[in-house]
Design an enzyme around this catalytic site. Structure first.
Site, PDB file in Angstrom:
ATOM      1  N   CYS A   2       0.847  -1.456   0.005  1.00 38.81           N
ATOM      2  CA  CYS A   2       0.103   0.269   0.282  1.00 38.81           C
ATOM      3  C   CYS A   2       0.556   1.118  -0.122  1.00 38.81           C
ATOM      4  O   CYS A   2       2.125   1.641  -0.044  1.00 38.81           O
ATOM      5  CB  CYS A   2      -0.740  -0.246   1.150  1.00 38.81           C
ATOM      6  SG  CYS A   2      -1.583  -0.853   1.468  1.00 38.81           S
ATOM      7  N   ARG A  27       1.693   1.674  -5.970  1.00 36.90           N
ATOM      8  CA  ARG A  27       1.936   0.767  -4.656  1.00 36.90           C
ATOM      9  C   ARG A  27       0.193   0.190  -4.178  1.00 36.90           C
ATOM     10  O   ARG A  27       0.341  -0.689  -3.458  1.00 36.90           O
ATOM     11  CB  ARG A  27       2.178   1.555  -3.937  1.00 36.90           C
ATOM     12  CG  ARG A  27       4.017   1.792  -3.615  1.00 36.90           C
ATOM     13  CD  ARG A  27       4.081   2.417  -2.332  1.00 36.90           C
ATOM     14  NE  ARG A  27       4.158   1.675  -1.735  1.00 36.90           N
ATOM     15  CZ  ARG A  27       5.535   0.574  -1.085  1.00 36.90           C
ATOM     16  NH1 ARG A  27       6.278   1.616  -2.191  1.00 36.90           N
ATOM     17  NH2 ARG A  27       5.031  -0.104  -0.051  1.00 36.90           N
ATOM     18  N   TRP A  75      -3.719  -1.608  -1.164  1.00 37.99           N
ATOM     19  CA  TRP A  75      -4.190  -2.883  -1.690  1.00 37.99           C
ATOM     20  C   TRP A  75      -4.598  -3.874  -0.741  1.00 37.99           C
ATOM     21  O   TRP A  75      -3.380  -4.566  -0.050  1.00 37.99           O
ATOM     22  CB  TRP A  75      -2.582  -3.169  -2.191  1.00 37.99           C
ATOM     23  CG  TRP A  75      -2.279  -4.549  -3.302  1.00 37.99           C
ATOM     24  CD1 TRP A  75      -1.722  -5.526  -2.580  1.00 37.99           C
ATOM     25  CD2 TRP A  75      -2.377  -4.819  -4.772  1.00 37.99           C
ATOM     26  NE1 TRP A  75      -1.321  -6.209  -4.139  1.00 37.99           N
ATOM     27  CE2 TRP A  75      -2.175  -5.950  -5.045  1.00 37.99           C
ATOM     28  CE3 TRP A  75      -3.686  -3.863  -5.430  1.00 37.99           C
ATOM     29  CZ2 TRP A  75      -2.053  -6.369  -6.203  1.00 37.99           C
ATOM     30  CZ3 TRP A  75      -3.134  -4.491  -7.277  1.00 37.99           C
ATOM     31  CH2 TRP A  75      -2.519  -5.422  -6.916  1.00 37.99           C
ATOM     32  N   ASN A 101       1.412   0.158   5.843  1.00 36.60           N
ATOM     33  CA  ASN A 101       1.290  -0.856   4.827  1.00 36.60           C
ATOM     34  C   ASN A 101       2.566  -1.977   5.215  1.00 36.60           C
ATOM     35  O   ASN A 101       3.337  -1.769   5.980  1.00 36.60           O
ATOM     36  CB  ASN A 101       2.021  -0.197   3.997  1.00 36.60           C
ATOM     37  CG  ASN A 101       2.854  -0.885   3.207  1.00 36.60           C
ATOM     38  OD1 ASN A 101       2.089  -1.723   2.543  1.00 36.60           O
ATOM     39  ND2 ASN A 101       4.190  -0.559   2.350  1.00 36.60           N
ATOM     40  N   GLY A 102       1.448  -2.996   5.534  1.00 35.41           N
ATOM     41  CA  GLY A 102       2.175  -4.954   5.593  1.00 35.41           C
ATOM     42  C   GLY A 102       1.129  -5.225   6.312  1.00 35.41           C
ATOM     43  O   GLY A 102      -0.288  -4.770   5.806  1.00 35.41           O
ATOM     44  N   GLU A 483       8.207 -20.283 -19.710  1.00 36.62           N
ATOM     45  CA  GLU A 483       8.142 -19.314 -19.294  1.00 36.62           C
ATOM     46  C   GLU A 483       9.312 -18.342 -20.080  1.00 36.62           C
ATOM     47  O   GLU A 483       9.145 -17.186 -20.152  1.00 36.62           O
ATOM     48  CB  GLU A 483       8.451 -19.329 -17.972  1.00 36.62           C
ATOM     49  CG  GLU A 483       8.012 -17.885 -17.027  1.00 36.62           C
ATOM     50  CD  GLU A 483       7.020 -17.029 -17.404  1.00 36.62           C
ATOM     51  OE1 GLU A 483       6.077 -17.572 -17.859  1.00 36.62           O
ATOM     52  OE2 GLU A 483       6.549 -15.459 -17.686  1.00 36.62           O
ATOM     53  N   LYS A 487       8.701 -14.874 -22.015  1.00 31.78           N
ATOM     54  CA  LYS A 487       8.798 -13.744 -22.020  1.00 31.78           C
ATOM     55  C   LYS A 487       9.714 -12.935 -22.464  1.00 31.78           C
ATOM     56  O   LYS A 487       9.609 -11.651 -22.694  1.00 31.78           O
ATOM     57  CB  LYS A 487       9.866 -13.259 -20.769  1.00 31.78           C
ATOM     58  CG  LYS A 487       9.411 -13.912 -19.255  1.00 31.78           C
ATOM     59  CD  LYS A 487       8.736 -12.262 -18.779  1.00 31.78           C
ATOM     60  CE  LYS A 487       7.265 -12.265 -17.838  1.00 31.78           C
ATOM     61  NZ  LYS A 487       6.837 -13.031 -18.698  1.00 31.78           N
ATOM     62  N   GLU A 490       7.477 -11.648 -25.505  1.00 31.02           N
ATOM     63  CA  GLU A 490       6.713 -10.391 -25.184  1.00 31.02           C
ATOM     64  C   GLU A 490       7.405  -9.463 -25.365  1.00 31.02           C
ATOM     65  O   GLU A 490       6.647  -8.039 -25.657  1.00 31.02           O
ATOM     66  CB  GLU A 490       5.535 -10.782 -23.825  1.00 31.02           C
ATOM     67  CG  GLU A 490       6.464 -11.452 -23.088  1.00 31.02           C
ATOM     68  CD  GLU A 490       5.280 -11.730 -21.693  1.00 31.02           C
ATOM     69  OE1 GLU A 490       4.525 -10.834 -21.729  1.00 31.02           O
ATOM     70  OE2 GLU A 490       5.403 -11.980 -20.953  1.00 31.02           O
ATOM     71  N   HIS A 506      12.302 -35.148 -32.265  1.00 28.87           N
ATOM     72  CA  HIS A 506      10.668 -35.769 -32.648  1.00 28.87           C
ATOM     73  C   HIS A 506       9.994 -34.035 -33.719  1.00 28.87           C
ATOM     74  O   HIS A 506       9.488 -34.108 -33.873  1.00 28.87           O
ATOM     75  CB  HIS A 506       9.692 -36.003 -31.909  1.00 28.87           C
ATOM     76  CG  HIS A 506      10.139 -36.725 -31.121  1.00 28.87           C
ATOM     77  ND1 HIS A 506      10.049 -37.937 -31.412  1.00 28.87           N
ATOM     78  CD2 HIS A 506      10.547 -36.505 -29.534  1.00 28.87           C
ATOM     79  CE1 HIS A 506      10.511 -38.977 -30.298  1.00 28.87           C
ATOM     80  NE2 HIS A 506      11.373 -38.182 -29.435  1.00 28.87           N
ATOM     81  N   LYS A 602      -1.862  -5.520 -19.437  1.00 28.02           N
ATOM     82  CA  LYS A 602      -1.233  -6.544 -18.606  1.00 28.02           C
ATOM     83  C   LYS A 602      -3.036  -7.679 -17.886  1.00 28.02           C
ATOM     84  O   LYS A 602      -2.015  -8.530 -17.523  1.00 28.02           O
ATOM     85  CB  LYS A 602      -1.657  -4.964 -17.812  1.00 28.02           C
ATOM     86  CG  LYS A 602      -0.835  -5.659 -15.826  1.00 28.02           C
ATOM     87  CD  LYS A 602      -0.075  -6.571 -15.693  1.00 28.02           C
ATOM     88  CE  LYS A 602       0.484  -7.147 -14.646  1.00 28.02           C
ATOM     89  NZ  LYS A 602       1.547  -7.884 -14.963  1.00 28.02           N
TER      90      LYS A 602
HETATM   91  C1  AGP Z   1       3.260 -13.063 -18.573  1.00 25.18           C
HETATM   92  O1  AGP Z   1       4.265 -12.496 -18.682  1.00 25.18           O
HETATM   93  C2  AGP Z   1       2.190 -11.898 -19.521  1.00 25.18           C
HETATM   94  N1  AGP Z   1       1.312 -10.978 -19.208  1.00 25.18           N
HETATM   95  C3  AGP Z   1       0.092 -13.029 -19.750  1.00 25.18           C
HETATM   96  O2  AGP Z   1       0.965 -14.060 -20.597  1.00 25.18           O
HETATM   97  C4  AGP Z   1      -0.542 -13.329 -17.866  1.00 25.18           C
HETATM   98  O3  AGP Z   1       0.708 -13.884 -18.095  1.00 25.18           O
HETATM   99  C5  AGP Z   1      -1.442 -13.406 -19.035  1.00 25.18           C
HETATM  100  O4  AGP Z   1      -1.905 -13.254 -19.008  1.00 25.18           O
HETATM  101  C6  AGP Z   1      -2.728 -14.257 -17.661  1.00 25.18           C
HETATM  102  O5  AGP Z   1      -2.635 -13.564 -17.385  1.00 25.18           O
HETATM  103  P1  AGP Z   1      -3.270 -13.366 -15.647  1.00 25.18           P
HETATM  104  O6  AGP Z   1      -2.098 -14.128 -14.418  1.00 25.18           O
HETATM  105  O7  AGP Z   1      -3.105 -12.244 -14.810  1.00 25.18           O
HETATM  106  O8  AGP Z   1      -5.069 -14.427 -15.256  1.00 25.18           O
END
Ligand code: AGP
Length: 607
Positions: A2, A27, A75, A101-102, A483, A487, A490, A506, A602
């Site tokens: 927060c 935050r 938060w 905050n905590g 993953e 990364k 994206e 394969h 996001k």
């Molecule tokens: C991950 O870096 C991406 N931003 C994306 O794959 C994300 O993980 C995915 O959209 C799922 O989001 P969520 O965890 O909020 O459900």
């Protein structure tokens, strides 16, 4: 996480506090509030939702004359994000107002003690318990600072708080333990806040408080004390040269880097309130009364899916529970074949991902049980789950998910230990050792992250012209390979494909040539020998190889990237930041928009 701010000085306090909260919104932003003292009374304004909801409440109010006040942007960690749970919180007699905050880990025990003494509570928060504890302390001490010292000796957990009192106009008290709190030393005015941006427009002179330090201040003076002995501490005033935007990122260039480097703290915050440190047992109170599932079906997207797939290895290995992991956009459209005893698990940082939510609703419509694993308190996935485990990672601003995945892995590991112990597959000693190892991890991560970042910077410059990458892993490192590839794609826009290393022959090995590098996770576990063979096959076809590995492994690769060996699954907590930092440094090297990559959002709230 927060944001708190406190002000006392010559200006109208409310505009200063609102301005400060705006710069702290990164935050946390699910509710906000402020309190100020005027003509012997405490005035309180709070609103759920974004900060402008609070501003609407304040509009036209008689607030401009107050010159001392505190503010908070929330938060949620305890209690839903609504007005009742918004800060500031007042004691039962409305003499004190506090923002915090905590996480107060023993707030339930303290709440019971205070209720036995006649305290009543209006909210579900740990913060209200803290302000009532301080009021109780005032009943048997001679001053607020002594009551604060006593209260801090009773509290376990993390806090940064600021307090004002109806009986002490113009004065503010603030203290910290494991949550940030910085003093802004102005001319004829003083500030305390979670972060520098909150008061940077008014003063660049700051004093960083340390854990277990307490400050008492008014418009013209401030004094820092050791919280428990109340001995004064001399502190150095430092001059900040950052601009506000840079300050919001804690001086880091991007939120993504800040959030990657926050992971040691995130790991600790995940454990807060879930592990009894005295005897190192795991206590997931959120699962009280929930039977140990005979099967698990994890449904998620993107990084959360990769976390779920990692969880499969850990949950099956430790708890012996068969786990299905499925991409939500596939799960939601296929015919669901029900298997008795299955617990469905939705993993979602935002808690608003459309496909994950749709899959969860499909399951709930059949009356089947859902456990939500979310980061955003009160999000749709959380509200619509039978049970929810919050990852407590704090707001994740960068579109690329980093610290949220770290927190998801911690929670999945805790679940595996918790259910494995419940099924007598692992004994208490094993749980205690695992918990001890988990608590030693943040220090190890803190120590290693600078070296990992330096290596990432070196390697990305060497491989920046690659048009594509393979990411290979086996076992628990296969989801991490997925993953790492995600990364890189994206944020640097370089194509990358995560693959189970054993699958290479394969088909995909046809792609290997001297222009297609492989990023191999060749950690020193029981599958190392298999990875070594895969890498020889690649080497024989002139494929360049970066191997993320541990000391003493024997590998014939172009670039060895060594990280300390930790027994699985703990090594994953060093592998993950290495993958994140390689992608981050590559994106920076290529001049990409790291925090807001093209085409991405996001939270994917659309199908
Ligand atoms: C991950 O870096 C991406 N931003 C994306 O794959 C994300 O993980 C995915 O959209 C799922 O989001 P969520 O965890 O909020 O459900």
């Amino acid at each position: 996480m927060c944001g708190i701010i406190a002000y006392t000085g010559h200006r109208p306090a409310v505009p200063v506090i609102i301005q400060g909260l705006k710069s702290l919104e990164y935050r946390g932003y699910d509710s906000a509030g402020l309190a100020f003292e005027h003509s012997g009374r405490l005035h309180l304004f709070r609103a759920s939702g974004k900060l402008q909801a609070l501003e609407h409440k304040l509009a036209g109010g008689q607030v401009l004359h107050a010159t001392t006040g505190i503010g908070h942007t929330r938060w949620a960690t305890h209690g839903l994000p609504n007005e009742t749970n918004a800060h500031p919180h007042l004691d039962v007699h409305y003499n004190l107002a506090l923002v915090h905050n905590g996480i107060i880990e023993n707030f339930q025990q303290l709440k019971s003690l205070l209720m036995d003494k006649g305290c009543t509570f209006r909210s579900e928060t740990d913060t209200e318990v803290l302000v009532c504890l301080i009021a109780h302390g005032l009943e048997h001490t001679d001053s607020i600072i002594e009551a604060l010292s006593w209260s801090m000796s009773q509290v376990q957990g993390s806090y940064a708080f600021a307090l004002i009192s109806r009986q002490h106009p113009g004065r503010i008290w603030a203290a910290r333990k494991a949550s940030p709190l910085i003093l802004g030393a102005g001319t004829g005015e003083n500030f305390a806040a979670s972060d520098i941006p909150a008061f940077l427009p008014y003063t660049r002179d700051v004093v960083f408080l340390e854990d277990d330090e307490l400050v008492e201040m008014d418009a013209g003076n401030w004094t820092v004390y050791r919280a428990h002995s109340l001995t004064p501490v001399s502190k150095q005033v430092q001059r900040i040269k950052w601009d506000v935007q840079a300050a919001q990122k804690g001086g880091y260039r991007h939120f993504m880097l800040k959030e990657i480097l926050e992971q040691p703290k995130v790991l600790m915050d995940c454990l807060a309130g879930r592990v009894d440190r005295k005897n190192n047992t795991i206590n997931l109170s959120e699962l009280q009364g929930l039977p140990v599932p005979s099967r698990l079906h994890i449904v998620a997207c993107g990084t959360s899916f990769n976390a779920g797939l990692w969880g499969k290895y850990v949950l099956e290995g430790l708890a012996g529970i068969p786990v299905n992991v499925e991409i939500a956009s596939e799960f939601r459209y296929r015919v669901l074949v029900e298997e008795p005893g299955t617990l469905y698990v939705s993993i979602s940082q935002s808690g608003e991902t459309a496909d994950t939510l749709a899959g969860q609703r499909m399951v709930r419509e059949r009356g089947l049980p859902v456990l939500g694993l979310c980061n955003v308190v009160g999000s749709s996935v959380a509200r619509e789950s039978d049970r929810v485990l919050y990852t407590q990672a704090g707001p994740e601003i960068s579109v690329a998910s980093t610290k949220a995945m770290c927190s998801q892995l911690v929670m999945l590991y805790l679940l595996a230990l918790y259910w494995g112990h419940a099924k007598d597959r692992i004994d208490s000693r094993t749980v205690r050792r695992a918990v001890t190892d988990l608590y030693s991890l943040p220090a190890m991560m803190e120590a290693q992250l600078p070296r990992i970042q330096t290596m990432a910077q070196k390697l990305c410059a060497q491989y920046a012209r690659a048009r594509s990458f393979f990411y290979l892993g086996r076992g628990i490192n296969f989801p991490l390979a997925l993953e790492g590839a995600l990364k890189l794609k994206e944020i640097s826009y370089i194509h990358a494909q995560g693959y189970a290393a054993g699958e290479l022959k394969h088909g995909p090995i046809a792609l290997i040539d001297n222009e297609l590098p492989t990023f191999a996770l060749a950690l020193n576990n029981d599958l190392l020998g298999k990875i070594q063979s895969n890498l020889m096959e690649i080497k024989a076809r002139n494929g360049p190889i970066i191997a993320l590995t541990n000391p003493e492994t024997v590998l014939d690769v172009n670039d060895r990237w060594e990280i300390p060996w930790l027994e699985d699954p703990l090594n994953s907590f060093l592998v993950l930041p290495a993958l994140q930092l390689f992608a981050y440094e590559m994106a920076v090297y290529l001049g990409k928009d790291v925090d807001q990559p093209r085409n991405l959002a996001k939270s994917v709230t659309v199908e």
